[in-house]
Design an enzyme around this catalytic site. Structure first.
Site, mmCIF file in Angstrom:
data_model
loop_
_atom_site.group_PDB
_atom_site.id
_atom_site.type_symbol
_atom_site.label_atom_id
_atom_site.label_comp_id
_atom_site.label_asym_id
_atom_site.label_seq_id
_atom_site.Cartn_x
_atom_site.Cartn_y
_atom_site.Cartn_z
ATOM 1 N N ASP A 139 76.998 31.948 8.238
ATOM 2 C CA ASP A 139 77.024 32.120 6.798
ATOM 3 C C ASP A 139 76.429 30.832 6.223
ATOM 4 O O ASP A 139 76.386 29.804 6.900
ATOM 5 C CB ASP A 139 78.470 32.328 6.339
ATOM 6 N N ASP A 185 76.722 29.354 2.421
ATOM 7 C CA ASP A 185 77.567 28.595 1.504
ATOM 8 C C ASP A 185 78.980 28.463 2.076
ATOM 9 O O ASP A 185 79.641 29.450 2.360
ATOM 10 C CB ASP A 185 77.602 29.272 0.134
ATOM 11 N N ASP A 227 82.360 27.957 -6.758
ATOM 12 C CA ASP A 227 82.749 29.199 -7.417
ATOM 13 C C ASP A 227 81.797 29.530 -8.563
ATOM 14 O O ASP A 227 81.736 30.663 -9.029
ATOM 15 C CB ASP A 227 84.188 29.113 -7.921
ATOM 16 N N TYR A 248 78.556 29.291 -8.162
ATOM 17 C CA TYR A 248 77.318 29.622 -7.445
ATOM 18 C C TYR A 248 76.427 28.378 -7.268
ATOM 19 O O TYR A 248 76.458 27.466 -8.062
ATOM 20 C CB TYR A 248 76.526 30.754 -8.135
ATOM 21 N N THR A 288 73.456 35.533 4.598
ATOM 22 C CA THR A 288 74.119 35.020 3.396
ATOM 23 C C THR A 288 74.057 36.012 2.241
ATOM 24 O O THR A 288 72.992 36.546 1.924
ATOM 25 C CB THR A 288 73.519 33.648 2.997
ATOM 26 N N GLN A 314 73.891 36.526 -1.540
ATOM 27 C CA GLN A 314 73.404 35.721 -2.666
ATOM 28 C C GLN A 314 73.406 36.570 -3.940
ATOM 29 O O GLN A 314 72.364 36.826 -4.542
ATOM 30 C CB GLN A 314 72.009 35.157 -2.346
ATOM 31 N N HIS A 352 71.973 41.394 -3.779
ATOM 32 C CA HIS A 352 72.657 42.397 -4.597
ATOM 33 C C HIS A 352 74.038 41.940 -5.059
ATOM 34 O O HIS A 352 74.647 41.074 -4.453
ATOM 35 C CB HIS A 352 72.796 43.703 -3.799
#
Length: 184
Positions: free
Chosen positions: A11, A13, A21, A23, A54, A56, A95
């Site tokens: 993964d 992040d 939190d 982004y 990941t 996103q 998405h």
């Protein structure tokens, strides 16, 4: 029976770089953990393929665009190359959670993309390293061995304790890398 591919799927992040939190919306906000770049390079130098899967959703939410994400990933690949390693493939889901896609973890679409891109018959026995249960669930669906790291959201995930029965737990990516490379 074919042997398991020497593949570690990460993964991004919370595993490779600090999570937020709010982004990670720009290259300036993308801050790798000091030991993660070297850990990826060490895996690569030891003959392991390293791929990234990941979510996103910040793209779907309009916080940043795919060009900005590409800039972050280019810097990640550059740093790993400077350290003497390489990233075999980066798969990302742009998405949102309600978009009905097949790639957003915990669904296995990103891992299927990695399998196809690397020309593998199966991911059975590969490793997936994440800081959330959804990372590990995506790996479980593809027969991967699970690792939870305590960085990012990992300590919170560990505290919940659910769904971690088959996961090995390490403080960070470097600690997992030390362990994995000592197994050879």
């Amino acid at each position: 029976m074919p042997s398991a591919p020497r593949l570690v799927i990460l993964d991004r992040d919370g595993v490779i770089n600090r999570d937020s939190d709010a982004y990670i919306k720009s290259l300036e906000e993308w801050i790798p953990y000091p030991t993660s770049i070297e850990a990826i390079a060490r895996l690569s130098r030891a003959g392991w393929l390293v791929a990234i899967a990941t979510n996103q959703s910040g793209i779907a939410r309009g916080y940043y665009d795919e060009a900005t994400l590409a800039t972050m990933h280019a810097e990640l690949e550059r740093l790993v190359a400077v350290a003497g390693g390489e990233i075999a493939h980066i798969a990302y889901c742009p998405h949102g959670p309600d978009d009905g896609c097949t790639c957003r973890k915990p669904l296995p679409g990103l891992l299927e993309e990695i399998r196809t891109a690397l020309g593998l018959d199966s991911l059975e026995g590969s490793w997936i390293v994440g800081d959330s249960l959804r990372d590990l669930q995506a790996g479980d669906a593809m027969g991967c061995r699970s690792v939870l790291v305590r960085t990012g959201k990992g300590s919170r995930t560990e505290a919940k304790g659910m769904g971690l029965e088959n996961a090995q737990i390490f403080n960070d990516l470097a600690a997992f890398t030390d362990w994995l490379l000592s197994q050879a």
